[in-house]
Design a protein around this motif. Structure first.
Motif, PDB file in Angstrom:
ATOM      1  N   UNK A 267       1.126  -1.251  -0.030  1.00  0.00           N
ATOM      2  CA  UNK A 267       0.082   0.089  -0.057  1.00  0.00           C
ATOM      3  C   UNK A 267       0.453   1.163   0.390  1.00  0.00           C
ATOM      4  N   UNK A 268       1.876   1.128   1.322  1.00  0.00           N
ATOM      5  CA  UNK A 268       3.170   2.512   0.756  1.00  0.00           C
ATOM      6  C   UNK A 268       3.401   2.736  -0.798  1.00  0.00           C
ATOM      7  N   UNK A 269       3.633   1.594  -1.068  1.00  0.00           N
ATOM      8  CA  UNK A 269       4.502   1.402  -2.119  1.00  0.00           C
ATOM      9  C   UNK A 269       3.224   2.088  -3.807  1.00  0.00           C
ATOM     10  N   UNK A 270       2.249   1.556  -3.413  1.00  0.00           N
ATOM     11  CA  UNK A 270       1.378   2.400  -4.160  1.00  0.00           C
ATOM     12  C   UNK A 270       1.587   3.609  -4.253  1.00  0.00           C
ATOM     13  N   UNK A 271       1.007   4.409  -2.948  1.00  0.00           N
ATOM     14  CA  UNK A 271       1.007   5.311  -2.634  1.00  0.00           C
ATOM     15  C   UNK A 271       2.347   6.528  -2.523  1.00  0.00           C
ATOM     16  N   UNK A 272       3.070   6.375  -2.628  1.00  0.00           N
ATOM     17  CA  UNK A 272       4.566   6.736  -3.387  1.00  0.00           C
ATOM     18  C   UNK A 272       4.335   7.105  -4.853  1.00  0.00           C
ATOM     19  N   UNK A 273       3.771   5.948  -6.003  1.00  0.00           N
ATOM     20  CA  UNK A 273       4.668   5.916  -6.785  1.00  0.00           C
ATOM     21  C   UNK A 273       2.800   7.002  -7.125  1.00  0.00           C
ATOM     22  N   UNK A 274       1.705   6.906  -6.852  1.00  0.00           N
ATOM     23  CA  UNK A 274       0.976   7.664  -7.130  1.00  0.00           C
ATOM     24  C   UNK A 274       1.490   9.447  -6.720  1.00  0.00           C
TER      25      UNK A 274
ATOM     26  N   UNK B  35     -10.037  18.461 -11.692  1.00  0.00           N
ATOM     27  CA  UNK B  35     -10.990  18.938 -12.115  1.00  0.00           C
ATOM     28  C   UNK B  35     -10.017  18.408 -13.982  1.00  0.00           C
ATOM     29  N   UNK B  36      -9.942  19.016 -13.825  1.00  0.00           N
ATOM     30  CA  UNK B  36      -9.054  19.415 -15.356  1.00  0.00           C
ATOM     31  C   UNK B  36      -7.853  18.046 -15.814  1.00  0.00           C
ATOM     32  N   UNK B  37      -7.440  17.575 -14.941  1.00  0.00           N
ATOM     33  CA  UNK B  37      -6.083  16.914 -15.833  1.00  0.00           C
ATOM     34  C   UNK B  37      -6.708  15.162 -15.194  1.00  0.00           C
ATOM     35  N   UNK B  38      -7.618  15.073 -14.030  1.00  0.00           N
ATOM     36  CA  UNK B  38      -7.925  13.840 -14.243  1.00  0.00           C
ATOM     37  C   UNK B  38      -7.997  12.678 -15.163  1.00  0.00           C
ATOM     38  N   UNK B  39      -8.555  13.375 -16.697  1.00  0.00           N
ATOM     39  CA  UNK B  39      -8.372  12.519 -17.360  1.00  0.00           C
ATOM     40  C   UNK B  39      -7.088  12.435 -18.484  1.00  0.00           C
ATOM     41  N   UNK B  40      -5.697  13.077 -17.695  1.00  0.00           N
ATOM     42  CA  UNK B  40      -4.769  12.226 -18.275  1.00  0.00           C
ATOM     43  C   UNK B  40      -4.065  10.790 -17.687  1.00  0.00           C
ATOM     44  N   UNK B  41      -3.756  10.354 -18.612  1.00  0.00           N
ATOM     45  CA  UNK B  41      -3.218   8.879 -19.026  1.00  0.00           C
ATOM     46  C   UNK B  41      -1.599   9.103 -19.929  1.00  0.00           C
ATOM     47  N   UNK B  42      -1.477   8.042 -19.355  1.00  0.00           N
ATOM     48  CA  UNK B  42       0.379   7.096 -19.580  1.00  0.00           C
ATOM     49  C   UNK B  42       0.593   5.819 -19.111  1.00  0.00           C
ATOM     50  N   UNK B  43       2.202   5.952 -19.384  1.00  0.00           N
ATOM     51  CA  UNK B  43       2.426   4.190 -19.137  1.00  0.00           C
ATOM     52  C   UNK B  43       2.451   4.798 -17.959  1.00  0.00           C
ATOM     53  N   UNK B  44       3.325   5.627 -17.281  1.00  0.00           N
ATOM     54  CA  UNK B  44       3.439   5.276 -15.267  1.00  0.00           C
ATOM     55  C   UNK B  44       1.918   5.287 -14.684  1.00  0.00           C
ATOM     56  N   UNK B  45       1.192   5.649 -16.018  1.00  0.00           N
ATOM     57  CA  UNK B  45      -0.536   5.686 -14.761  1.00  0.00           C
ATOM     58  C   UNK B  45      -0.594   4.416 -14.921  1.00  0.00           C
ATOM     59  N   UNK B  46      -0.734   3.826 -16.333  1.00  0.00           N
ATOM     60  CA  UNK B  46      -1.030   2.822 -16.875  1.00  0.00           C
ATOM     61  C   UNK B  46      -0.775   1.478 -16.039  1.00  0.00           C
ATOM     62  N   UNK B  47       0.650   1.256 -15.879  1.00  0.00           N
ATOM     63  CA  UNK B  47       1.457   0.693 -14.788  1.00  0.00           C
ATOM     64  C   UNK B  47       0.640   0.965 -13.347  1.00  0.00           C
ATOM     65  N   UNK B  48       0.369   1.820 -13.119  1.00  0.00           N
ATOM     66  CA  UNK B  48       0.540   1.816 -11.326  1.00  0.00           C
ATOM     67  C   UNK B  48      -0.754   0.903 -11.112  1.00  0.00           C
ATOM     68  N   UNK B  49      -2.319   1.395 -12.399  1.00  0.00           N
ATOM     69  CA  UNK B  49      -3.819   0.985 -12.574  1.00  0.00           C
ATOM     70  C   UNK B  49      -3.738  -0.322 -12.335  1.00  0.00           C
ATOM     71  N   UNK B  50      -2.805  -0.828 -13.599  1.00  0.00           N
ATOM     72  CA  UNK B  50      -2.549  -2.275 -13.370  1.00  0.00           C
ATOM     73  C   UNK B  50      -1.240  -2.772 -11.878  1.00  0.00           C
TER      74      UNK B  50
END
Length: 312
Positions: A113-120, A131-146
């Motif tokens: 949980x700490x590791x995930x929190x640090x990555x986020x 509210x304007x940037x929450x739709x941003x996507x990318x490789x690091x974001x995808x990897x964290x989501x998975x």
């Protein structure tokens, strides 16, 4: 013989053992000799009528009983499910009486949980969450989501298997049964570092449409970007990451209580805050009977067969 919880404005919740002829308040010394802790029915008289005859003020004007029947016996609890008790009814998240047996698991899950929190948090240093940037996507974001979603799945499987719900392969038709058992859809999480963001209820609406794999947008997005990044990359959004990591935080809390999820407020507890919690009926809480140092707890499996949710 059945067990009941009695609510009173003047005292803590009480646990009662009631059969056809007597009603006994548990957890007190010599209840048969005390006032208001033991009642006995006359021959042929229903026991609740006997209680009402001798303690009329306990009953509402419409005659509604102050006793709430519990399907649990004193000391029984469901593995890896935190609930309030009659002694700690003011703590709505409650606690897990079997937590001592899960300390090794909690330690490793807290580390993840700490590791995930640090990555986020690191991603949020590059993409300022709004509210304007929450739709941003990318490789690091995808990897964290998975990573976050596989961690949630690990928690789901763990609770099911701890309660004897065993499958060679689990899917969301199995996992969704945890929603009502743990009241997962009633939790909401806010973000202390980003107070302008709206709270997230990661399990809100889960299973209500009979489509447990699609009801959770962040989980549906995870499945899409895991299997088909080429065509679904834009679904790996920062908003879905916030929801998925929040779901991990909720699962830690819903299993073991607020202390397990918050890690003392050092990292995850400083990032996430539970702002909405389940509303447990008195018939659903754990019954603690005994003195402060001598309570006997016994794990029993939750019955998932009642009210089971299906769908694909």
């Amino acid at each position: 013989m059945s067990y009941y919880v009695r609510a009173s404005d003047a005292m803590p919740l009480q646990v009662w053992r009631i059969d056809d002829v007597s009603a006994t308040c548990l957890g007190v010394t010599n209840p048969e000799t005390g006032a208001g802790t033991y009642f006995k029915a006359e021959p042929g008289e229903p026991i609740l009528d006997a209680v009402k005859r001798q303690a009329t003020s306990w009953f509402a004007a419409d005659g509604q009983s102050p006793f709430h029947k519990s399907p649990l016996k004193p000391g029984e609890f469901f593995p890896r499910m935190a609930r309030p008790t009659n002694e700690w009814s003011s703590a709505p998240i409650g606690f897990n009486p079997g937590v001592e047996g899960d300390l090794a698991f909690i330690a490793t899950a807290r580390g993840q949980m700490k590791a995930l929190t640090r990555q986020l948090d690191r991603i949020c240093q590059t993409v300022h969450p709004s509210e304007g940037t929450l739709k941003t996507y990318g490789h690091d974001i995808r990897n964290l989501l998975i990573l976050a979603c596989t961690e949630v799945e690990m928690h789901w499987r763990g609770v099911l298997s701890a309660n004897g719900y065993l499958r060679d392969r689990y899917d969301t038709r199995d996992y969704v049964n945890l929603r009502s058992a743990m009241k997962l859809d009633q939790y909401e999480v806010s973000f202390s570092n980003f107070p302008w963001l709206s709270p997230v209820g990661p399990f809100g609406g889960w299973g209500y449409n009979g489509r447990p794999s699609q009801d959770l947008e962040w989980y549906d997005a995870y499945n899409a970007v895991k299997h088909d990044r080429e065509n679904s990359f834009e679904r790996a959004t920062l908003a879905h990451c916030f929801a998925a990591v929040s779901a991990c935080f909720v699962m830690m809390t819903a299993q073991f209580g607020s202390a397990a999820g918050s890690d003392g407020g050092i990292e995850t507890g400083a990032f996430f805050e539970i702002v909405a919690v389940p509303a447990w009926a008195l018939s659903e809480i754990y019954l603690a009977v005994g003195d402060e140092h001598h309570k006997s707890w016994c794990p029993i499996n939750f019955d998932f067969s009642a009210g089971k949710i299906t769908g694909g």
